[in-house]
Design a protein around this motif. Structure first.
Motif, PDB file in Angstrom:
ATOM      1  N   ALA A   1      78.359  46.009  25.734  1.00 52.81           N
ATOM      2  CA  ALA A   1      79.253  46.680  26.692  1.00 52.81           C
ATOM      3  C   ALA A   1      79.255  48.190  26.479  1.00 52.81           C
ATOM      4  O   ALA A   1      79.238  48.973  27.443  1.00 52.81           O
ATOM      5  CB  ALA A   1      80.672  46.127  26.564  1.00 52.81           C
ATOM      6  N   LYS A   2      79.237  48.609  25.239  1.00 57.19           N
ATOM      7  CA  LYS A   2      79.232  50.036  24.925  1.00 57.19           C
ATOM      8  C   LYS A   2      77.920  50.692  25.331  1.00 57.19           C
ATOM      9  O   LYS A   2      77.884  51.885  25.664  1.00 57.19           O
ATOM     10  CB  LYS A   2      79.475  50.229  23.418  1.00 57.19           C
ATOM     11  CG  LYS A   2      79.713  51.666  23.006  1.00 57.19           C
ATOM     12  CD  LYS A   2      80.091  51.744  21.537  1.00 57.19           C
ATOM     13  CE  LYS A   2      80.379  53.182  21.123  1.00 57.19           C
ATOM     14  NZ  LYS A   2      80.748  53.260  19.689  1.00 57.19           N
ATOM     15  N   CYS A   3      76.844  49.924  25.329  1.00 56.80           N
ATOM     16  CA  CYS A   3      75.520  50.463  25.646  1.00 56.80           C
ATOM     17  C   CYS A   3      75.224  50.498  27.147  1.00 56.80           C
ATOM     18  O   CYS A   3      74.251  51.134  27.564  1.00 56.80           O
ATOM     19  CB  CYS A   3      74.429  49.634  24.963  1.00 56.80           C
ATOM     20  SG  CYS A   3      74.372  49.803  23.177  1.00 56.80           S
TER      21      CYS A   3
ATOM     22  N   TYR B   1      85.873  43.457  27.502  1.00 57.56           N
ATOM     23  CA  TYR B   1      85.168  44.735  27.440  1.00 57.56           C
ATOM     24  C   TYR B   1      84.732  45.222  28.821  1.00 57.56           C
ATOM     25  O   TYR B   1      83.782  45.992  28.948  1.00 57.56           O
ATOM     26  CB  TYR B   1      83.978  44.619  26.485  1.00 57.56           C
ATOM     27  CG  TYR B   1      84.428  44.366  25.062  1.00 57.56           C
ATOM     28  CD1 TYR B   1      84.742  45.421  24.211  1.00 57.56           C
ATOM     29  CD2 TYR B   1      84.608  43.061  24.596  1.00 57.56           C
ATOM     30  CE1 TYR B   1      85.195  45.186  22.930  1.00 57.56           C
ATOM     31  CE2 TYR B   1      85.075  42.824  23.309  1.00 57.56           C
ATOM     32  CZ  TYR B   1      85.364  43.885  22.484  1.00 57.56           C
ATOM     33  OH  TYR B   1      85.825  43.654  21.205  1.00 57.56           O
ATOM     34  N   GLY B   2      85.459  44.761  29.843  1.00 56.45           N
ATOM     35  CA  GLY B   2      85.253  45.286  31.189  1.00 56.45           C
ATOM     36  C   GLY B   2      84.037  44.750  31.911  1.00 56.45           C
ATOM     37  O   GLY B   2      83.614  45.327  32.917  1.00 56.45           O
ATOM     38  N   LEU B   3      83.480  43.635  31.432  1.00 53.20           N
ATOM     39  CA  LEU B   3      82.304  43.051  32.057  1.00 53.20           C
ATOM     40  C   LEU B   3      82.726  41.855  32.906  1.00 53.20           C
ATOM     41  O   LEU B   3      83.288  40.887  32.396  1.00 53.20           O
ATOM     42  CB  LEU B   3      81.287  42.614  31.003  1.00 53.20           C
ATOM     43  CG  LEU B   3      80.774  43.731  30.093  1.00 53.20           C
ATOM     44  CD1 LEU B   3      79.934  43.157  28.965  1.00 53.20           C
ATOM     45  CD2 LEU B   3      79.970  44.743  30.888  1.00 53.20           C
ATOM     46  N   GLU B   4      82.456  41.925  34.193  1.00 54.24           N
ATOM     47  CA  GLU B   4      82.922  40.912  35.144  1.00 54.24           C
ATOM     48  C   GLU B   4      81.832  39.891  35.443  1.00 54.24           C
ATOM     49  O   GLU B   4      80.701  40.255  35.782  1.00 54.24           O
ATOM     50  CB  GLU B   4      83.366  41.594  36.438  1.00 54.24           C
ATOM     51  CG  GLU B   4      83.883  40.636  37.500  1.00 54.24           C
ATOM     52  CD  GLU B   4      84.278  41.350  38.776  1.00 54.24           C
ATOM     53  OE1 GLU B   4      84.544  40.663  39.778  1.00 54.24           O
ATOM     54  OE2 GLU B   4      84.322  42.610  38.770  1.00 54.24           O
ATOM     55  N   PHE B   5      82.188  38.611  35.309  1.00 54.94           N
ATOM     56  CA  PHE B   5      81.250  37.540  35.635  1.00 54.94           C
ATOM     57  C   PHE B   5      80.916  37.579  37.121  1.00 54.94           C
ATOM     58  O   PHE B   5      81.795  37.678  37.970  1.00 54.94           O
ATOM     59  CB  PHE B   5      81.865  36.187  35.282  1.00 54.94           C
ATOM     60  CG  PHE B   5      81.059  35.005  35.756  1.00 54.94           C
ATOM     61  CD1 PHE B   5      79.952  34.577  35.041  1.00 54.94           C
ATOM     62  CD2 PHE B   5      81.402  34.327  36.919  1.00 54.94           C
ATOM     63  CE1 PHE B   5      79.206  33.482  35.472  1.00 54.94           C
ATOM     64  CE2 PHE B   5      80.665  33.231  37.356  1.00 54.94           C
ATOM     65  CZ  PHE B   5      79.564  32.815  36.627  1.00 54.94           C
TER      66      PHE B   5
END
Length: 278
Positions: free
Chosen positions: A229-231, A258-262
């Motif tokens: 997520a940071k990358c 971490y703000g990642l949406e499926f």
């Protein structure tokens, strides 16, 4: 240089799944380096120098009454192992666009013709997880993108990403054999701008990517999702595979933190490959 001596185990497995996948995972934990699935079950290989008489003693799957698993073993030299995978390795096609084949197979008229010599690395396209990741790549615009192939195995995902127009690709695997095999396959497919590294997610500090591909396993993915997520650049895409349907909620929950949406998933024989966006 003298040939390496391996112990070949020939496992007969009934029913085949999920016993074969569990057996591969458990054998990998005790030192087995390579596997060839066949109609009857599985061939598995361990260096004689790493072998011990009770190497199978603590394998859970062999004690499971739901599966009938028998085996025999013998010594072989490395050249014989290579001949074995050549005999069992067949070209595959992903849709009508991509073919993954060995150097001794004839090419076909496809947009993406990938030549892979897998040797002892994971990622020929035959396993459900690799096949689904290849499908994701075919369905995604890679033109001008920066890409990471984490746990690259043979490098097949990195190679297809580059063929689809990625401007730069980093391919990383912790296993030395995979690292060397990926370098060979990158060169074999004339793919410039693919850099291959040996290591783990600690190599990703201060790196940024538009697309990350990670086909590893559930536990490593859960550990490394914060790093991925940071990358990821804003609007980036994360493709994950190497886990089962029952693991999807845990993977998606960790990504969500971490703000990642499926966005979507592919499913093949209870294996899952999922797409996340930020």
């Amino acid at each position: 240089m003298p040939s390496l001596i391996y112990i070949e185990y020939n496992f007969k497995i009934n029913p085949a799944q999920p016993a074969t996948d569990i057996l591969i995972a458990e054998l990998g934990e005790v030192g087995f380096e390579s596997f060839v699935e066949n109609d009857a079950g599985l061939l598995a290989y361990v260096l004689k120098s790493d072998w011990k008489e009770d190497i199978l003693k603590d394998l859970f799957i062999l004690q499971n009454p739901d599966f009938k698993i028998t085996w025999s073993s013998k010594e072989i030299v490395q050249q014989n192992w290579n001949a074995e995978w050549e005999k069992n390795f067949h070209p595959i096609k992903v849709g009508d666009q991509c073919m993954v084949r060995a150097p001794f197979h004839d090419s076909e008229n496809v947009a993406y013709d990938i030549v892979i010599e897998p040797k002892m690395s994971f990622g020929t396209g035959h396993h459900e997880t690799t096949n689904m990741m290849l499908q994701h790549i075919l369905d995604t615009d890679f033109e001008g993108k920066s890409v990471l192939d984490m746990g690259c195995g043979t490098g097949v995902l990195a190679i297809l990403a580059k063929m689809k127009g990625a401007k730069s690709v980093d391919a990383i695997d912790i296993d030395e054999w995979c690292f060397l095999n990926s370098k060979e396959n990158v060169e074999r497919n004339n793919c410039n701008n693919i850099e291959v590294y040996q290591g783990d997610s600690s190599l990703l500090a201060n790196r940024k990517y538009d697309i990350i591909l990670a086909n590893i396993n559930r536990n490593i993915l859960l550990e490394d999702i914060p790093v991925y997520a940071k990358c990821l650049n804003t609007g980036g895409i994360l493709f994950l595979s190497g886990f089962y349907l029952e693991d999807l909620d845990a993977i998606s929950s960790k990504c969500g933190l971490y703000g990642l949406e499926f966005e979507k998933k592919l499913k093949n024989n209870n294996w899952i490959s999922a797409k996340y966006v930020n």
